[in-house]
Design an enzyme around this catalytic site. Structure first.
Site, PDB file in Angstrom:
ATOM      1  N   GLU A 184     -20.310   8.730  32.725  1.00 41.62           N
ATOM      2  CA  GLU A 184     -20.964   7.583  33.346  1.00 41.62           C
ATOM      3  C   GLU A 184     -19.964   6.462  33.618  1.00 41.62           C
ATOM      4  O   GLU A 184     -19.983   5.833  34.682  1.00 41.62           O
ATOM      5  CB  GLU A 184     -22.087   7.060  32.439  1.00 41.62           C
ATOM      6  CG  GLU A 184     -23.142   8.112  32.112  1.00 41.62           C
ATOM      7  CD  GLU A 184     -22.877   8.839  30.803  1.00 41.62           C
ATOM      8  OE1 GLU A 184     -23.835   9.103  30.071  1.00 41.62           O
ATOM      9  OE2 GLU A 184     -21.686   9.126  30.520  1.00 41.62           O
ATOM     10  N   CYS A 233     -22.383   3.704  27.112  1.00 41.07           N
ATOM     11  CA  CYS A 233     -22.552   3.967  28.541  1.00 41.07           C
ATOM     12  C   CYS A 233     -23.849   3.353  29.053  1.00 41.07           C
ATOM     13  O   CYS A 233     -23.931   2.916  30.201  1.00 41.07           O
ATOM     14  CB  CYS A 233     -22.527   5.460  28.816  1.00 41.07           C
ATOM     15  SG  CYS A 233     -20.884   6.201  28.663  1.00 41.07           S
ATOM     16  N   CYS A 290     -24.976   7.755  26.009  1.00 41.21           N
ATOM     17  CA  CYS A 290     -24.775   7.120  24.717  1.00 41.21           C
ATOM     18  C   CYS A 290     -25.067   5.627  24.854  1.00 41.21           C
ATOM     19  O   CYS A 290     -25.280   5.117  25.955  1.00 41.21           O
ATOM     20  CB  CYS A 290     -23.345   7.347  24.230  1.00 41.21           C
ATOM     21  SG  CYS A 290     -22.086   6.452  25.200  1.00 41.21           S
ATOM     22  N   HIS A 323     -16.322   8.477  29.014  1.00 39.45           N
ATOM     23  CA  HIS A 323     -17.489   9.280  29.343  1.00 39.45           C
ATOM     24  C   HIS A 323     -17.716   9.366  30.853  1.00 39.45           C
ATOM     25  O   HIS A 323     -17.188   8.568  31.627  1.00 39.45           O
ATOM     26  CB  HIS A 323     -18.727   8.724  28.647  1.00 39.45           C
ATOM     27  CG  HIS A 323     -18.731   8.976  27.168  1.00 39.45           C
ATOM     28  ND1 HIS A 323     -19.777   8.637  26.353  1.00 39.45           N
ATOM     29  CD2 HIS A 323     -17.795   9.558  26.352  1.00 39.45           C
ATOM     30  CE1 HIS A 323     -19.497   8.992  25.097  1.00 39.45           C
ATOM     31  NE2 HIS A 323     -18.301   9.551  25.080  1.00 39.45           N
TER      32      HIS A 323
END
Length: 395
Positions: free
Chosen positions: A106, A134, A131, A104
């Site tokens: 992040e 993360c 999420c 992801h």
């Protein structure tokens, strides 16, 4: 609320027409992009690097001094060929589900920082609510604030919300002050996204155009009413390590408008240029072997800094310096800027630093009649974007 990084002709050019200059003479900072809008726009522009056919996400980590510490977008792990990757969703077969593999935005923003950088008390600007996985990374990294553009409010995001609440994190649904940010002329690269959601999208922003767009976006931070310049320093591994714009090292904002008189009465001795700013305020001082992308060819003095810093390549969008008004009290020739530019190029040739005109990176003009191809044909944004869920937020 949305940020639209639309692509409109003219704003990358270093000079404005006289009517525009007169309008801005009243306040040099009237057209300056706010820090927060700039950081979210960086995250948003970065999301256009993603090959994910369903959802593109970008993230930008910023410290207390408003310096960018890390940038990332969602994609496959390093070394994994995008053409061979599983981009589809399949909850029944984990080995065929993209969520098993995708890193992801992040995560990538955090690991893209340099090892000596401390993220304590930093803020992260991201296009989508994090999420739960993360969220744990964000909390453990020391980041204290999250600003996001949209959320889908699924079960996993609700778990993330509980984690953030327990950690005492400040979370903000970001509402940009400036809805539309005009950058380069053109459209994204490649063809349209594939009809199949199991293969990568092809209309992602290629590296060089992304870097030049980042320089153009950064130029929007400059309060100079006549010449806005942005620069972006990139390492050989395509990691951005420095972003800068031209600004005034003086409290006297009237200097922006002074072009005649003696040299000390003009803006030139007081301006810190974009290329030097990108180096001085970057993530690292070791930029050996890096490339500078800049909207305007660097000045003679900047070239010295770039050479000494170890930069080996310069890509510029324009070299059209505006000649200062004639000065009867100065012995400097009217073509001073052209002479200095020639001297700068001679220095680069001698030390074998490559440089080239990057006009091809300024993409073709976006046509209004192609608006139904909003995402694919030149408007980078969530507004009317079929690939991104509608903005919604509880409360």
């Amino acid at each position: 609320m949305t940020i639209v990084v639309s692509i409109t002709r003219g704003t990358h050019l270093p000079h404005l027409n006289s009517l525009e200059r007169n309008r801005r003479h009243m306040d040099p900072e009237e057209d300056v992009l706010s820090w927060e809008d700039y950081f979210m726009a960086v995250a948003f522009l970065t999301s256009k690097r993603s090959k994910d056919p369903s959802t593109q996400v970008g993230a930008c980590i910023v410290n207390a001094k408003n310096r960018i510490m890390g940038i990332g977008y969602n994609g496959m792990p390093n070394g994994w060929p995008d053409d061979l990757a599983h981009w589809g969703k399949d909850k029944r077969q984990k080995e065929m589900d993209k969520h098993t593999y995708v890193c992801h935005a992040e995560l990538n923003a955090i690991v893209n920082k340099y090892t000596e950088i401390d993220l304590s008390d930093c803020r992260i600007f991201q296009t989508r609510y994090p999420c739960s996985e993360c969220t744990k990374l964000i909390i453990q990294s020391g980041i204290k604030e999250i600003h996001y553009l949209y959320a889908v409010n699924n079960d996993d995001e609700k778990v993330a919300g509980l984690l953030l609440q327990e950690a005492g994190m400040k979370v903000n649904l970001y509402k940009p002050k400036q809805k539309k940010i005009h950058l380069l002329d053109g459209k994204t690269d490649g063809g349209s996204s594939p009809k199949s959601k199991r293969t990568k999208r092809e209309d992602y922003l290629r590296w060089e155009r992304y870097f030049m767009a980042m320089a153009a976006l950064t130029a929007r931070r400059s309060p100079d009413p006549n010449t806005k310049v942005g620069s972006c320093i990139v390492m050989p591994d395509n990691r951005i390590v420095g972003l800068g714009y031209n600004y005034l090292l003086s409290a006297d904002k009237e200097l922006w408008h002074k072009r005649g008189g003696t040299k000390k009465e003009t803006k030139y001795p007081y301006v810190c240029h974009a290329a030097v700013s990108a180096y001085m305020f970057g993530m690292t001082r070791d930029v050996t072997g890096s490339t500078l992308y800049t909207t305007l060819f660097p000045t003679n003095e900047c070239i010295k800094v770039l050479i000494q810093a170890g930069i080996k390549r310069i890509v510029y969008a324009s070299e059209d310096y505006k000649q200062p008004e004639a000065d009867t009290e100065s012995n400097e020739p009217l073509n001073e800027f052209e002479l200095r530019k020639a001297g700068a190029k001679k220095m680069l040739d001698v030390v074998r630093v490559k440089y080239r005109y990057g006009a091809r990176l300024l993409l073709t003009k976006y046509q209004q009649q192609q608006h139904h191809y909003h995402h694919h044909q030149g408007c980078l944004g969530y507004e009317n974007d079929p690939l991104v869920p509608a903005l919604k937020h509880e409360g």
